[in-house]
Scaffold this active site. Structure first.
Site, short mmCIF file in Angstrom:
data_model
loop_
_atom_site.label_atom_id
_atom_site.label_comp_id
_atom_site.label_asym_id
_atom_site.label_seq_id
_atom_site.Cartn_x
_atom_site.Cartn_y
_atom_site.Cartn_z
N LYS A 99 0.84 -1.20 0.00
CA LYS A 99 0.00 0.00 0.00
C LYS A 99 0.88 1.26 0.00
CE LYS A 99 -3.81 -2.29 2.50
NZ LYS A 99 -4.82 -2.12 3.57
N TYR A 137 -12.26 -2.17 -2.87
CA TYR A 137 -12.75 -2.40 -1.51
C TYR A 137 -14.27 -2.34 -1.40
CZ TYR A 137 -8.15 -2.51 0.80
OH TYR A 137 -6.91 -2.87 1.24
N PHE A 145 -15.00 3.36 8.12
CA PHE A 145 -13.64 3.73 7.71
C PHE A 145 -13.44 3.81 6.18
CE2 PHE A 145 -13.59 -0.94 8.45
CZ PHE A 145 -13.18 -1.39 7.20
N ARG A 173 -1.50 -14.29 4.59
CA ARG A 173 -2.20 -13.60 5.69
C ARG A 173 -1.42 -13.79 6.99
NH1 ARG A 173 -6.87 -10.33 4.72
NH2 ARG A 173 -7.08 -10.44 6.98
N THR A 179 -4.84 -6.97 11.06
CA THR A 179 -5.17 -5.74 10.33
C THR A 179 -4.61 -4.49 11.02
OG1 THR A 179 -7.20 -6.81 9.59
CG2 THR A 179 -7.09 -4.42 9.33
N ARG A 193 3.01 -6.32 8.88
CA ARG A 193 2.31 -5.14 9.42
C ARG A 193 2.96 -4.66 10.71
NH1 ARG A 193 -3.75 -7.16 7.66
NH2 ARG A 193 -3.91 -5.88 5.77
N ASN A 203 -1.61 0.18 7.01
CA ASN A 203 -1.07 -1.07 7.54
C ASN A 203 -0.20 -1.82 6.52
OD1 ASN A 203 -3.10 -1.84 5.87
ND2 ASN A 203 -4.29 -2.96 7.39
N HIS A 206 -1.75 -5.44 1.67
CA HIS A 206 -3.04 -6.13 1.56
C HIS A 206 -2.80 -7.60 1.28
CE1 HIS A 206 -7.10 -7.12 0.20
NE2 HIS A 206 -6.52 -7.75 -0.81
N GLU A 217 -9.25 -10.81 -7.09
CA GLU A 217 -8.33 -9.68 -6.91
C GLU A 217 -7.10 -9.74 -7.82
OE1 GLU A 217 -9.54 -8.53 -2.31
OE2 GLU A 217 -7.66 -9.59 -2.65
O1 CDP Z 1 -6.86 -5.89 5.10
P1 CDP Z 1 -7.60 -6.85 5.98
O2 CDP Z 1 -8.28 -7.94 5.22
O3 CDP Z 1 -6.73 -7.35 7.09
O4 CDP Z 1 -8.75 -6.00 6.75
P2 CDP Z 1 -10.24 -5.64 6.28
O5 CDP Z 1 -11.11 -5.77 7.48
O6 CDP Z 1 -10.64 -6.37 5.07
O7 CDP Z 1 -10.14 -4.09 5.96
C1 CDP Z 1 -9.58 -3.63 4.76
C2 CDP Z 1 -8.68 -2.45 5.08
O8 CDP Z 1 -9.44 -1.38 5.60
C3 CDP Z 1 -7.62 -2.69 6.14
O9 CDP Z 1 -6.47 -3.35 5.65
C4 CDP Z 1 -7.31 -1.29 6.60
O10 CDP Z 1 -6.42 -0.61 5.71
C5 CDP Z 1 -8.67 -0.61 6.50
N1 CDP Z 1 -9.35 -0.57 7.83
C6 CDP Z 1 -9.48 0.65 8.50
O11 CDP Z 1 -9.03 1.67 7.99
N2 CDP Z 1 -10.08 0.69 9.74
C7 CDP Z 1 -10.58 -0.40 10.31
N3 CDP Z 1 -11.17 -0.33 11.51
C8 CDP Z 1 -10.48 -1.64 9.64
C9 CDP Z 1 -9.85 -1.70 8.40
MG MG Z 2 -9.90 -7.95 3.88
#
Ligand code: CDP
Ligand code: MG
Length: 376
Positions: A99, A137, A145, A173, A179, A193, A203, A206, A217
């Site tokens: 990212k 997304y 968010f 992962r 996350t 991360r 973070n 992805h 994706e």
């Molecule tokens: O990326 P990951 O699959 O771990 O998390 P996600 O729940 O699918 O969320 C996608 C992305 O949204 C995260 O990687 C963060 O960059 C962002 N995010 C955020 O800004 N605030 C949160 N509370 C949760 C996620």
């Molecule tokens: Mg995700």
């Protein structure tokens, strides 16, 4: 007697002369590293079972490219259930994306990816627009968010990569970590991360969350390459190619880190798998000048390479970078210029890890060759 391990694929080859795509059934025998091919349309043997130089089991996966007797073939499908069953989880794919907050650290992250046992089979630096980020997304559109996330993803270049390994989705992962970056630091201190993330949004990387998501994706970025513009500047820049043998050795991340540490910027990055004709064309100026021309071509199209646009030193970029790459022969480099890239990463004169532009006046041509001609 046990049955010989035989893997079957559908392979495609673009016949330049006839201007048509030809399809073959390609059989690979692991026991003696031989290949046999059938012409599907004409229902006849195309290649009798024979050894293929430099081909190995690792090269065989869907979406992969192999060279069989100077023909570049794309493996497009499994051709039987045995092969599909044996290989689909072993050669699973996922999308990894560096990212915008971590692109400055991309070398270290790519090094972690190789050390984690993944193969990078596709890579491209590109800049997402807000619309691209919203689409990518879409599952989070209702979340509080979302807006913040989209703004962040569109704030600078990202690097999309297709990774392959045994259980790639889960394994990536795991290496990625939780996350929330601060949770990653307490719960998985060696994760990507934990090391490179800042907070819940910024973070570092992805990772797809399931096999089906991974397919969607990776297609998003790599099925329609024309959609994604690269980030090349085409000015005050030099062309660097991390050659296939260095990529195969797993040294690409280390090389990228060394380039950054020496004060250069990488303003564009893409993985390519060159065809022989392209490698010949790219090395045209060396034809008849360098004795090892044929081997140089062979090396450049023997597997995936990374092309980088190097910037960061204004009008001195080309000269400074060539100095940093060092003498063409790594043995000489190790004696005379031990701090150069070729001294550190080169094996021999052919497998010397890096190609860089020789003459400053050729830089734009070479950068354009990769980032305009081949990329489009
Ligand atoms: O990326 P990951 O699959 O771990 O998390 P996600 O729940 O699918 O969320 C996608 C992305 O949204 C995260 O990687 C963060 O960059 C962002 N995010 C955020 O800004 N605030 C949160 N509370 C949760 C996620
Ligand atoms: Mg995700």
């Amino acid at each position: 007697m046990s049955l010989p391990e035989r893997y079957a694929f559908i392979a495609e080859w673009y016949d330049q002369n006839a201007a048509i795509m030809r399809s073959y059934q390609l059989l690979y025998y692991a026991s003696d590293n031989t290949v046999e091919m059938y012409d599907i349309k004409n229902r006849r043997i195309f290649l009798k079972r024979s050894k293929v130089e430099n081909l190995c089991f690792e090269d065989l996966f869907i979406g992969g490219t192999i060279n069989v007797h100077s023909r570049q073939l794309n493996l497009v499908e499994y051709a039987d259930e045995f092969t599909k069953k044996q290989l689909s989880s072993k050669k699973e794919k996922t999308l990894a994306m560096i990212k915008p907050d971590a692109v400055a650290k991309f070398g270290a992250i790519i090094d972690m990816i190789y050390r984690g046992g993944f193969l990078i089979v596709n890579a491209k630096m590109t800049k997402l627009s807000r619309k691209d980020a919203e689409e990518f997304y879409q599952e989070h559109v209702q979340r509080p968010f979302f807006d913040n996330l989209v703004r962040f993803m569109a704030s600078g270049p990202s690097i999309a990569m297709e990774l392959m390994s045994n259980s790639a989705v889960t394994e990536w992962r795991r290496l990625l970590g939780p996350t929330d970056s601060s949770m990653a630091r307490s719960e998985a201190p060696n994760s990507v991360r934990a090391k490179f993330g800042t907070d819940q949004t910024r973070n570092a990387c992805h990772g797809s969350d399931a096999v089906a998501t991974g397919q969607r994706e990776t297609s998003f970025f790599f099925a329609a390459p024309g959609r994604w513009k690269n980030t090349a500047k085409f000015s005050e820049s030099s062309c660097c190619v991390i050659k296939p043998s260095a990529v195969l050795e797993g040294n690409a991340g280390q090389i990228m880190m060394a380039i950054k540490e020496a004060g250069f910027e990488v303003s564009a990055l893409q993985m390519f798998h060159l065809e022989k004709a392209n490698a010949e064309e790219f090395f045209e100026v060396y034809k008849g000048v360098v004795a090892e021309f044929t081997e140089m071509v062979q090396e450049l199209c023997s597997g995936p390479c990374f092309a980088l646009e190097i910037t960061g030193k204004g009008p001195n970029t080309a000269n400074d970078f060539r100095e940093f790459v060092g003498p063409a022969d790594p043995e000489i480099a190790r004696t005379l210029r031990p701090n150069t890239l070729r001294a550190k990463f080169g094996l021999n004169k052919i497998k010397n890890a890096i190609h860089c532009t020789d003459l400053p006046e050729d830089c734009q041509l070479e950068v354009e060759y990769f980032f305009r001609i081949l990329a489009e």
